[in-house]
Write a protein that holds these residues in place. Structure first.
Motif, PDB file in Angstrom:
ATOM      1  N   GLU A  42       0.531  -2.577  -5.311  1.00  0.00           N
ATOM      2  CA  GLU A  42       1.548  -1.552  -5.548  1.00  0.00           C
ATOM      3  C   GLU A  42       3.031  -2.459  -5.633  1.00  0.00           C
ATOM      4  O   GLU A  42       3.635  -2.027  -6.747  1.00  0.00           O
ATOM      5  CB  GLU A  42       1.493  -0.623  -4.399  1.00  0.00           C
ATOM      6  N   SER A  43       3.482  -3.385  -5.005  1.00  0.00           N
ATOM      7  CA  SER A  43       4.510  -4.068  -5.140  1.00  0.00           C
ATOM      8  C   SER A  43       4.462  -5.008  -6.573  1.00  0.00           C
ATOM      9  O   SER A  43       5.436  -4.964  -7.288  1.00  0.00           O
ATOM     10  CB  SER A  43       4.754  -4.909  -3.974  1.00  0.00           C
TER      11      SER A  43
ATOM     12  N   LEU B  57      -6.446   0.358  -0.026  1.00  0.00           N
ATOM     13  CA  LEU B  57      -5.725  -0.457   0.803  1.00  0.00           C
ATOM     14  C   LEU B  57      -5.527  -1.811   0.165  1.00  0.00           C
ATOM     15  O   LEU B  57      -4.218  -2.213   0.235  1.00  0.00           O
ATOM     16  CB  LEU B  57      -6.773  -0.866   1.948  1.00  0.00           C
ATOM     17  N   PHE B  58      -6.320  -2.345  -0.674  1.00  0.00           N
ATOM     18  CA  PHE B  58      -5.661  -3.415  -1.393  1.00  0.00           C
ATOM     19  C   PHE B  58      -4.691  -3.140  -2.378  1.00  0.00           C
ATOM     20  O   PHE B  58      -3.694  -3.861  -2.632  1.00  0.00           O
ATOM     21  CB  PHE B  58      -6.866  -3.814  -2.447  1.00  0.00           C
TER      22      PHE B  58
ATOM     23  N   GLN C 283      -2.469  -0.940  -1.927  1.00  0.00           N
ATOM     24  CA  GLN C 283      -1.228  -0.621  -1.133  1.00  0.00           C
ATOM     25  C   GLN C 283      -0.678  -1.927  -0.700  1.00  0.00           C
ATOM     26  O   GLN C 283       0.504  -2.065  -0.596  1.00  0.00           O
ATOM     27  CB  GLN C 283      -1.558   0.099   0.398  1.00  0.00           C
ATOM     28  N   GLN C 284      -1.555  -2.854  -0.320  1.00  0.00           N
ATOM     29  CA  GLN C 284      -1.166  -3.972   0.395  1.00  0.00           C
ATOM     30  C   GLN C 284      -0.651  -5.026  -0.708  1.00  0.00           C
ATOM     31  O   GLN C 284       0.350  -6.006  -0.439  1.00  0.00           O
ATOM     32  CB  GLN C 284      -2.233  -4.752   1.271  1.00  0.00           C
ATOM     33  N   SER C 285      -1.399  -5.039  -1.880  1.00  0.00           N
ATOM     34  CA  SER C 285      -1.055  -6.073  -2.886  1.00  0.00           C
ATOM     35  C   SER C 285      -0.376  -5.669  -4.184  1.00  0.00           C
ATOM     36  O   SER C 285       0.456  -6.058  -4.854  1.00  0.00           O
ATOM     37  CB  SER C 285      -2.189  -6.876  -3.107  1.00  0.00           C
TER      38      SER C 285
END
Lengths: 274, 687
Positions: free
Chosen positions: A176-177, A169-170, A172-174
């Protein structure tokens, strides 16, 4: 072996002597009621052509016409001299004719971009050497991709341990971008690492919720973030080192074109006046 | 902990090829293909994967090039088709590398600049575009309006187009500055003076004057030779200053196109010093002391020291006689009536006009002559014993009388005395000479007594021939006008002594015995003041009546005209000079004579020996608390040594100025102390 500092001192002193000589030479022309503007114009044109030859020299691999680094030194100091002669030529005034004004602006932009170039080529390489490993600019996107793939692999590993989704989740949320490409370039120029520090802080904070294996993965992710930050740092600085020439070199040829027209007009209109 | 990304080393790292223009389109995504596009920018992804299998025996073999990875592991299909139909990379749109993109930016900006220049040089706004700047405000009228500039007014190629400019720029036309300066001289220095070409000489001055000044500077001992170091260095670089024989172009100093507010007249002190023989650091450091005092002795000769001490109990205030002119630059001298007449009243003992009035000038008197045959001549009243010089002058204007006068003056001991002439010509063999003289005198009386416009014209032409100058000359006009005022007196003279003159000159038989004399009293009027007829002597004379007498003044001016030695004019003028020497001296005591001209008014003075200096009294006057403070700069010369003026008694003036009186204010940080504050480059020639 002479140090760079001593070489620079000698070069600066030599340049000041040459500049002083030219200044007095032109000023004495002016005092003697000779056409000092004409003289400074021809000197300026000669200097501009010599400065332009540096670009040609870089394209030539043969014959070996002195080392490019020496050419660069001459280019820098002759550039300063040309700026001084330019001010003599314009008599320290801003012209108010349209053609001359355009030429003045182009020359000033050219000079300012050159000065910027001198400073960035003096400052940025030191900064680059002080951080991260040496990387080739063109390969940075590839390295970023490698880091992203490594990060994805690690996150998948973490899911496989105990079906924990904290790291995924971390990611995906932070992450990856952040790892998708160069980020925070403007901030990187002035060395503000808020995003990096925040990510590192968050990763550290996650430790309390992670198993020992996941902590190891989080540490590896932290290393990836650190390396990515280094790459961004290199990317923005190497970009500046390359892209300031997008202003300097095109303006050179534009300036020469306008200078040629200016020269033709001066010659044509001087008949009967000089 | 940082991750090591790559090894740097020629064996450990892929070789980047910045000279290859195209790079794989996936580079930005971080996933470029290994070989990249071809040289023309085409993606090679397909070629990298697909091959054309070759059959060797019963089997097909993969023929993928080594550069693209070599033969694939699985090899072709049994039917000979390539088993790798899908490329490892998707086909991309290759992009240019940074260097190529920079090259394109160069080309694009160059093309853009070229197009911009073509547009501007090819359009109707071309002259506005190439105009390097607005002209100074004094020349704005020449420039024309925006879009219709009058470049051709000054520039030979100004009105031509770009193609002509291009040709002219690379032609071998010599840049003769006379051409360009000629446009300047169309408006400036149109006063003939030294002439157009010479106006461009150094300081626009006569070369001989410049040589004189240069030699004087070379001879002068300079006490303070300290100069600006930059001048010394530039002297070493440039050598001695040399100016072309044809001088300096106007544009050498007066740079145009610097905007309306540009000061065309500005020159720096160093520019002045560069040419001068004895340079010095500044007005405050090394400027030579002034060698002259105020030009009090020029123009009107006036001994200031004498007036201050001798004739007044109190010092004369400067403002009693001096007043600033309209510009405030010069101090004018008030006219005689306002400045002098208050003390020097008409008729007073010391008034020079009183002396003049004692000396009446004989103008016309018929000489005593006897004739062997009948001649119309007032024998009883013609009793003149000598030929009045003024009458002799007017006889010179009669071509038929010139030979007579020459015979009078040409002999040994001949000095214009009529008795001498009678001795010389009282020859029984030549009685015609006396008849000729009588006829010439009667023509003179006829001309002088004609009060009509034609008479005035005749007199003017006679005088023109007599003094050998143009009839329109101002000096002659003044003298002729003075004589015109006497035509009524002359008419009465003619009516009294030669009443039948007209008939006689017409060739009629007339006799003096038939004359009926005009017995009326002499009539005078304001215009005839000074003219007098002595009935007993048969003499018309003139006595100056006041200061600034026209006849005397014009006569003095006529005396200044050069004449060939030995000519009749020279002899007669010499006699006039002798006869009126005392009168003339009275005038020249105050009115100085310089270069053959008499300064009648203070404005006629030659203001300076060289016209390179200037001074504006106006701002200085405002600083004076009282008129007596003029002496803070103008210090009277009270010693017994004076200046000889026109051969008269010595006149004392003022001591040379001390530069300290100027430098106390004109110093860095205070008032302007530049060269141009007191000097002007172009010599101001007296008109």
């Amino acid at each position: 072996m002479r140090t760079f500092s001593s070489r620079r001192t000698k070069a600066v002193v030599s340049s000041l002597i040459v500049a002083g000589f030219f200044s007095v030479f032109i000023y004495s022309f002016e005092l003697m009621q000779k056409n000092a503007v004409n003289l400074s114009g021809w000197i300026l044109l000669a200097l501009a052509l010599v400065l332009t030859l540096f670009n040609a020299r870089k394209k030539l691999t043969y014959p070996p016409l002195i080392k490019s680094s020496i050419w660069l030194q001459f280019h820098v100091y002759i550039g300063w001299l040309a700026l001084l002669i330019f001010f003599f030529h314009t008599q320290w005034q801003i012209p108010n004719g349209p053609l001359e004004s355009v030429l003045y602006i182009i020359f000033m932009l050219l000079a300012l971009s050159g000065i910027l170039g001198v400073f960035v080529t003096r400052i940025l390489p030191k900064q680059l050497a002080s951080r991260g490993s040496e990387v080739i600019y063109e390969r940075i996107p590839m390295f970023v991709r490698q880091l992203r793939e490594q990060a994805e692999q690690l996150v998948l590993e973490s899911v496989g341990y105990n079906n924990s989704t904290i790291l995924s989740l971390f990611y995906q949320q932070s992450l990856e971008s952040y790892l998708s490409g160069p980020s925070g370039l403007t901030a990187k120029i002035i060395r503000r690492d808020q995003e990096y520090l925040q990510l590192q802080s968050e990763l550290k904070a996650l430790h309390r919720y992670l198993t020992e294996e996941e902590c190891d993965i989080a540490d590896q992710l932290s290393a990836i973030v650190e390396t990515k930050d280094d790459l961004d740092f290199h990317y923005v600085r190497q970009g500046v080192l390359k892209y300031w020439l997008f202003v300097h070199i095109p303006l050179t040829y534009s300036m020469l074109l306008f200078a040629l027209v200016h020269l033709v007009l001066v010659q044509a209109f001087s008949i009967g006046l000089s | 902990m940082r991750i090591h990304l790559q090894n740097i080393g020629y064996k450990d790292s892929e070789y980047e090829r910045p000279n290859q223009e195209w790079v794989c389109g996936w580079t930005r995504d971080g996933n470029p293909c290994k070989h990249g596009p071809d040289g023309d920018g085409h993606c090679t992804a397909h070629a990298q994967a697909i091959c054309d299998p070759k059959k060797e025996g019963e089997r097909f073999k993969c023929t993928r090039a080594g550069a693209f990875g070599g033969p694939c592991e699985d090899g072709p299909s049994p039917d000979g088709s390539c088993a790798c139909p899908t490329p490892e990379h998707l086909v991309c749109q290759p992009t240019r590398n940074i260097r190529a993109r920079r090259g394109r930016a160069v080309v694009m900006l160059a093309v853009l600049s070229f197009g911009f220049l073509l547009l501007m040089l090819g359009g109707p706004w071309v002259q506005s575009f190439v105009n390097p700047g607005q002209l100074s405000s004094v020349h704005l009228a020449i420039q024309g309006s925006k879009g219709v500039e009058n470049c051709g007014s000054c520039h030979a190629n100004g009105d031509a187009g770009p193609s002509e400019w291009f040709k002219a720029a690379f032609s071998s036309v010599e840049m003769a500055h006379e051409i360009g300066s000629a446009a300047c001289l169309d408006c400036h220095f149109i006063d003939p003076g030294l002439g157009r070409e010479q106006s461009m000489l150094v300081h626009g001055a006569d070369p001989s004057v410049m040589d004189q000044l240069t030699n004087a500077a070379l001879d002068a001992s300079v006490s303070n030779t300290q100069t600006h170091r930059v001048l010394e260095i530039s002297g070493l670089i440039q050598g001695p200053v040399s100016v072309a024989d044809d001088g300096l172009a106007c544009s050498s100093c007066h740079a145009e196109h610097r905007g309306a507010d540009h000061d065309l007249l500005f020159m720096s002190d160093n520019e002045c010093q560069a040419c001068h023989q004895n340079p010095f650091k500044s007005f405050n450091q090394g400027h030579p002391q002034f060698s002259q005092g105020p030009q009090a002795s020029a123009g009107i000769v006036f001994d200031h020291a004498r007036h201050e001490g001798r004739f007044t109990s109190e010092a004369l205030e400067c403002g009693s006689c001096h007043i600033a002119d309209k510009t405030g630059r010069e101090m004018d001298v008030l006219p005689f009536k306002r400045s002098c007449q208050g003390c020097h009243e008409q008729g007073s003992k010391d008034h020079h006009g009183d002396k003049i009035k004692k000396n009446a000038i004989a103008v016309l008197q018929l000489p005593e002559m006897e004739f062997d045959e009948d001649a119309y001549w007032p024998t009883d009243y013609a009793i003149g014993e000598s030929l009045p010089p003024l009458m002799a002058l007017m006889l010179l204007g009669d071509p038929q009388a010139v030979s007579l006068l020459e015979s009078i003056y040409d002999g040994d001991g001949a000095d214009g005395d009529l008795y001498e002439w009678l001795i010389l010509t009282d020859d029984e063999d030549e009685p015609e000479l006396r008849l000729d003289l009588a006829l010439a005198l009667k023509r003179l009386v006829s001309d002088l007594s004609d009060s009509s416009k034609r008479g005035a014209q005749v007199r003017r032409e006679r005088l023109s021939r007599a003094v050998n100058i143009d009839a329109d000359d101002q000096r002659l006009t003044q003298f002729s006008n003075a004589l015109d005022a006497a035509s009524f007196v002359m008419q009465r003279f003619q009516q009294r002594y030669l009443p039948q003159l007209a008939d006689d000159l017409d060739g009629a038989e007339v006799s003096a015995d038939d004359d009926e004399f005009f017995e009326s009293e002499w009539i005078t009027s304001a215009g005839m003041a000074g003219w007098r007829v002595d009935s007993d002597e048969g003499l018309v004379s003139y006595r100056p009546v006041a200061h600034a007498d026209d006849l005397l003044a014009s006569l003095m001016m006529l005396m200044q005209i050069d004449r060939p030695n030995g000519s009749a004019q020279a002899v007669v003028m010499g006699r006039i000079n002798e006869a009126f020497e005392n009168d003339f001296r009275t005038c020249t005591k105050c009115h100085s004579e310089q270069n053959g001209e008499i300064a009648w008014t203070s404005s006629d003075r030659t203001k300076r020996l060289s016209g390179f200096a200037k001074f504006n009294h106006s701002p200085h006057l405002t600083m004076l608390a009282s008129q007596s403070e003029c002496s803070s700069c103008h210090v009277l010369e009270t010693s017994s040594h004076g200046v000889e003026m026109a051969g008269l008694e010595s006149v004392r003036g003022f001591l040379p100025h001390r530069s300290e009186s100027c430098t106390s204010c004109h110093a860095p940080g205070l008032a302007n102390n530049s060269c141009l504050n007191c000097h002007q480059y172009h010599e101001e020639r007296p008109e």
